[in-house]
Design an enzyme around this catalytic site. Structure first.
Site, PDB file in Angstrom:
ATOM      1  N   PRO A   2       0.911  -1.234  -0.040  1.00 60.11           N
ATOM      2  CA  PRO A   2       0.036   0.133  -0.181  1.00 60.11           C
ATOM      3  C   PRO A   2       0.704   1.423  -0.149  1.00 60.11           C
ATOM      4  CG  PRO A   2       0.051  -1.233   2.222  1.00 60.11           C
ATOM      5  CD  PRO A   2       0.890  -1.719   1.170  1.00 60.11           C
ATOM      6  N   GLU A   3       0.558   2.204  -0.982  1.00 58.92           N
ATOM      7  CA  GLU A   3       0.926   3.590  -0.953  1.00 58.92           C
ATOM      8  C   GLU A   3       0.047   4.301  -0.534  1.00 58.92           C
ATOM      9  OE1 GLU A   3       3.421   4.057  -4.350  1.00 58.92           O
ATOM     10  OE2 GLU A   3       3.764   2.103  -4.732  1.00 58.92           O
TER      11      GLU A   3
END
Length: 295
Positions: A2-3
């Site tokens: 996840p960014e």
DNA sequence: CAAGCACCCTGTATGC
DNA sequence: TGCATACAGGGTGCTT
């Protein structure tokens, strides 16, 4: 996983499912995440009402009415979702927070266990922790501030991945932003003109905004707080598209290693810097973690 | 100061 | 089929 866009999607999904509800008790798995869970946090959390859920960089903050904050990081493979308590518990589920009367629960699942969950008793401690690690959010940045960030010999890729410079950009969106701006990720930051600086600053915002709109990117494990996958992977221009045609010019997308990460670009639309750091990866070329003996 | 690597883990894909 | 190897969205710490 996840960014910023993925974490933002998780937070937006969870907000209506968590705010106003009370954590009843915590069930902790046998294997620790990045940090061990402190059993004292069980008591601190039971009976605590969720006041808000928000994002800072790639971190998730669950603010509780008693003034404490549960701080979570999803690492590479973390999933944070609300389930009915009677739902089957998936493998690699490490934390379960029973909600209200226990009909529902918030679950933290993380295959690789690079994620973390920590309770901060006060806002001051939380702020100190985050401020030591995170630069500003990448939205609405002062162009002059961004130009100052570029006053370094580091590559654009290394700079964009540096969370203390800018919070939330990871490997995917760094590559996509560089493509959109027409700059090679291996360029030394201090070779950027004012015009290029502004173009890149805007490109970062555009890429992140569009990715949030698409609920983030699902490459492998990522799901939002509702369990739904993202769709932005279908809109990648360069990331993971090695050998495929550039959407703009039809040239072949290349990959190289920068700052220890796979970095994708179009050599035509993003001219490589003249010397160094522009060679395409050759099979067998060492990268971090490769060739290490297994423990 | 910056770059590179090792490390924390597990799952999956690929090649032999 | 089995085995070994390489790789993956991140963060941290040590060495060069």
């Amino acid at each position: 996983m996840p960014e910023l866009p993925e974490v933002e999607t998780v937070v937006r999904d969870l907000r209506p499912l968590l705010v106003g509800r009370t954590i009843r008790h915590v069930t902790v798995g046998s294997r620790k995440l990045r940090h061990a869970w402190d059993s004292a946090w069980d008591a601190a959390l039971s009976g605590a009402k969720v006041r808000a859920i928000r994002r800072r960089g790639k971190w998730i903050l669950v603010d509780l009415a008693n003034g404490s904050t549960l701080l979570l990081h999803l690492g590479m493979t973390g999933q944070l979702t609300v389930h009915a308590a009677k739902d089957e518990v998936a493998d690699h589920t490490h934390l379960r927070f029973a909600l209200d009367r226990g009909k529902d629960e918030l679950r933290f699942r993380d295959i690789r266990r690079f994620g973390s969950a920590t309770l901060f008793a006060t806002q001051a401690e939380l702020d100190a922790f985050l401020n030591a690690r995170l630069g500003p959010e990448p939205f609405g940045l002062d162009p002059a501030y961004f130009r100052d960030l570029l006053k370094t010999t580091r590559s654009l890729k290394a700079l964009l991945l540096d969370q203390t410079a800018l919070a939330g950009v990871g490997n995917i969106y760094a590559d996509e932003a560089c493509f959109l701006a027409g700059v090679h990720p291996g360029r030394a930051a201090n070779t950027m003109t004012h015009g290029e600086s502004e173009t890149l600053r805007a490109a970062i915002e555009t890429v992140l905004t569009n990715a949030i709109e698409g609920r983030g990117s699902t490459i492998r494990n990522y799901v939002g707080g509702s369990g739904l996958k993202g769709s932005y992977q279908n809109r990648f221009n360069v990331y993971g598209r090695t050998g495929q045609p550039c959407p703009t010019c039809g040239g072949v997308i290349q990959v190289t290693t920068l700052a220890g990460r796979s970095s994708h670009f179009c050599a035509t639309c993003q001219p490589p810097p003249r010397r160094s750091k522009n060679s395409t990866r050759v099979a067998g070329r060492p990268t971090a973690d490769r060739g290490r003996k297994k423990g």
